[in-house]
Scaffold this motif. Structure first.
Motif, PDB file in Angstrom:
ATOM      1  N   VAL A  10      25.302 104.717  -7.563  1.00 36.19           N
ATOM      2  CA  VAL A  10      25.078 104.247  -6.049  1.00 36.19           C
ATOM      3  C   VAL A  10      24.485 102.926  -6.183  1.00 36.19           C
ATOM      4  O   VAL A  10      23.242 102.777  -6.224  1.00 36.19           O
ATOM      5  CB  VAL A  10      24.142 105.233  -5.231  1.00 36.19           C
ATOM      6  CG1 VAL A  10      23.946 104.694  -3.763  1.00 36.19           C
ATOM      7  CG2 VAL A  10      24.594 106.667  -5.149  1.00 36.19           C
ATOM      8  N   GLY A  11      25.215 101.923  -6.072  1.00 39.10           N
ATOM      9  CA  GLY A  11      24.759 100.700  -6.409  1.00 39.10           C
ATOM     10  C   GLY A  11      24.120  99.982  -4.851  1.00 39.10           C
ATOM     11  O   GLY A  11      24.506 100.424  -3.826  1.00 39.10           O
ATOM     12  N   MET A  12      23.546  98.830  -4.927  1.00 37.64           N
ATOM     13  CA  MET A  12      22.731  98.247  -4.096  1.00 37.64           C
ATOM     14  C   MET A  12      22.585  96.992  -3.831  1.00 37.64           C
ATOM     15  O   MET A  12      22.580  96.151  -4.945  1.00 37.64           O
ATOM     16  CB  MET A  12      21.266  98.838  -3.948  1.00 37.64           C
ATOM     17  CG  MET A  12      20.542  98.524  -2.534  1.00 37.64           C
ATOM     18  SD  MET A  12      18.941  99.612  -2.202  1.00 37.64           S
ATOM     19  CE  MET A  12      18.783  99.148  -0.499  1.00 37.64           C
ATOM     20  N   VAL A  13      22.653  96.152  -2.669  1.00 39.52           N
ATOM     21  CA  VAL A  13      22.689  94.909  -2.625  1.00 39.52           C
ATOM     22  C   VAL A  13      21.856  94.460  -1.332  1.00 39.52           C
ATOM     23  O   VAL A  13      21.961  95.256  -0.416  1.00 39.52           O
ATOM     24  CB  VAL A  13      24.181  94.198  -2.017  1.00 39.52           C
ATOM     25  CG1 VAL A  13      23.827  92.778  -1.862  1.00 39.52           C
ATOM     26  CG2 VAL A  13      25.092  94.316  -3.051  1.00 39.52           C
ATOM     27  N   PHE A  14      20.930  93.680  -1.539  1.00 39.53           N
ATOM     28  CA  PHE A  14      19.501  93.396  -0.745  1.00 39.53           C
ATOM     29  C   PHE A  14      19.792  92.382   0.071  1.00 39.53           C
ATOM     30  O   PHE A  14      20.912  91.622   0.231  1.00 39.53           O
ATOM     31  CB  PHE A  14      18.207  93.171  -1.838  1.00 39.53           C
ATOM     32  CG  PHE A  14      18.085  94.458  -2.806  1.00 39.53           C
ATOM     33  CD1 PHE A  14      17.160  95.566  -2.299  1.00 39.53           C
ATOM     34  CD2 PHE A  14      18.505  94.460  -4.096  1.00 39.53           C
ATOM     35  CE1 PHE A  14      16.951  96.517  -3.142  1.00 39.53           C
ATOM     36  CE2 PHE A  14      18.126  95.466  -4.838  1.00 39.53           C
ATOM     37  CZ  PHE A  14      17.511  96.278  -4.416  1.00 39.53           C
ATOM     38  N   GLN A  15      18.771  92.193   1.087  1.00 38.94           N
ATOM     39  CA  GLN A  15      18.900  91.531   2.066  1.00 38.94           C
ATOM     40  C   GLN A  15      19.048  90.064   1.607  1.00 38.94           C
ATOM     41  O   GLN A  15      19.836  89.250   2.058  1.00 38.94           O
ATOM     42  CB  GLN A  15      17.606  91.637   2.994  1.00 38.94           C
ATOM     43  CG  GLN A  15      17.527  90.944   4.305  1.00 38.94           C
ATOM     44  CD  GLN A  15      16.184  91.230   5.184  1.00 38.94           C
ATOM     45  OE1 GLN A  15      15.554  92.159   4.870  1.00 38.94           O
ATOM     46  NE2 GLN A  15      15.998  90.520   6.094  1.00 38.94           N
ATOM     47  N   LYS A  16      18.212  89.641   0.724  1.00 37.52           N
ATOM     48  CA  LYS A  16      18.045  88.240   0.153  1.00 37.52           C
ATOM     49  C   LYS A  16      18.756  88.152  -1.080  1.00 37.52           C
ATOM     50  O   LYS A  16      18.605  89.165  -2.038  1.00 37.52           O
ATOM     51  CB  LYS A  16      16.558  87.667   0.017  1.00 37.52           C
ATOM     52  CG  LYS A  16      16.678  86.297  -0.494  1.00 37.52           C
ATOM     53  CD  LYS A  16      14.906  85.837  -0.428  1.00 37.52           C
ATOM     54  CE  LYS A  16      15.137  84.334  -0.769  1.00 37.52           C
ATOM     55  NZ  LYS A  16      15.981  83.689  -1.360  1.00 37.52           N
ATOM     56  N   GLN A  17      19.881  87.286  -1.102  1.00 35.06           N
ATOM     57  CA  GLN A  17      20.381  87.180  -2.493  1.00 35.06           C
ATOM     58  C   GLN A  17      19.531  86.993  -3.644  1.00 35.06           C
ATOM     59  O   GLN A  17      18.664  86.122  -3.474  1.00 35.06           O
ATOM     60  CB  GLN A  17      21.705  86.181  -2.167  1.00 35.06           C
ATOM     61  CG  GLN A  17      21.192  84.845  -1.854  1.00 35.06           C
ATOM     62  CD  GLN A  17      21.401  84.717  -0.350  1.00 35.06           C
ATOM     63  OE1 GLN A  17      21.207  85.357   0.345  1.00 35.06           O
ATOM     64  NE2 GLN A  17      21.447  83.343  -0.197  1.00 35.06           N
TER      65      GLN A  17
END
Length: 258
Positions: free
Chosen positions: A94-101
């Motif tokens: 389960v990968g994640m990408v956050f609000q701020k790059q």
């Protein structure tokens, strides 16, 4: 609370899920089925529990000492919230990408191969293949293929966010979590990320937290409206935005509250 989704494979199942930060009850008896190879959007005002919930899917809240939870989040028959399961194993799936790059201060290729190298991949040909495949899947390859050794920090904000998506995809997850991925981007970069999300659901199950209801309407198949930690309504996106069953949902969608 409405959950009349069309039949389909369930990728993630949330059952009677509650979460607290110390004494604050952040999530209250959440029940929902996340469909495989669909985009599920979570909408609601600030502080309603959206980010708390999405971070539960890959155990990011483990880093918060005051956080505790009850209930289950089931994936492939396993309860992801079970403390006997290694959170690193969860985050691979389960990968994640956050609000701020947040690219690493490394080269573009080193950003993409960071995870695979930690997992023991050493063969150059394999790493090169991972870089190309991940960047292609993130719709970034054609823009950076001639400068893979350049610093990731030299990329534009939108390119950096797509690189962060490529970095997550390099681990070959089944699920991709996107927590406000476009909030810091301009409209053109936002449009590219949205196009990418629609393409990626062919291979991945995607959950996106967004304050932008137009974005939810554009990219998602299903939408969940949360308010004060409760799941008010969860249904197909077209129904949520055109004929919600709950007045609270209608009030939020039409801007009368929120």
């Amino acid at each position: 609370m409405s959950q009349n989704l069309n039949a389909g494979d369930v990728c993630l199942k949330v059952e009677k899920f509650n979460a607290w930060y110390d004494q604050f009850h952040a999530l209250k008896d959440i029940n929902m089925d996340i469909r495989k190879n669909k985009v599920t959007a979570m909408i609601g005002p600030s502080g309603c529990g959206k980010s708390t919930l999405i971070r539960c899917f890959n155990r990011m809240n483990d880093f918060i000492p005051t956080f505790r939870q009850t209930g289950k989040i089931l994936f492939e028959g396993n309860d992801l919230s079970d403390r006997s399961i290694d959170p690193v194993e969860v985050r691979i799936k389960v990968g994640m990408v956050f609000q701020k790059q947040n690219p690493f201060p490394k080269s573009i290729s080193d950003n993409v191969t960071y995870g695979p190298k930690i997992m023991g991949v050493r063969q150059k040909s394999r790493l090169d293949a991972i870089v190309e495949e991940s960047l292609r899947n993130a719709a970034l390859w054609d823009e950076v293929k001639d400068k893979l050794k350049s610093s990731a920090l030299s990329l534009s904000g939108g390119q950096q966010q797509r690189l962060c998506i490529a970095r997550a995809l390099a681990m070959q997850p089944d699920v991709l979590l996107l927590d406000e991925p476009c909030s810091a981007l301009d409209p053109i970069a936002t449009s590219k990320i949205e196009e990418l999300i629609i393409q990626l659901k062919e291979k991945y199950t995607i959950l996106i937290v967004t304050h932008n209801m137009q974005q939810a309407a554009r990219v998602s198949d299903h939408t969940a409206y949360l308010y004060l930690g409760e799941l008010i309504e969860y249904d197909e996106t077209t129904k949520i935005f055109t004929a919600p069953t709950q007045k609270a949902t209608e009030d939020y969608i039409t801007g009368r509250m929120g």
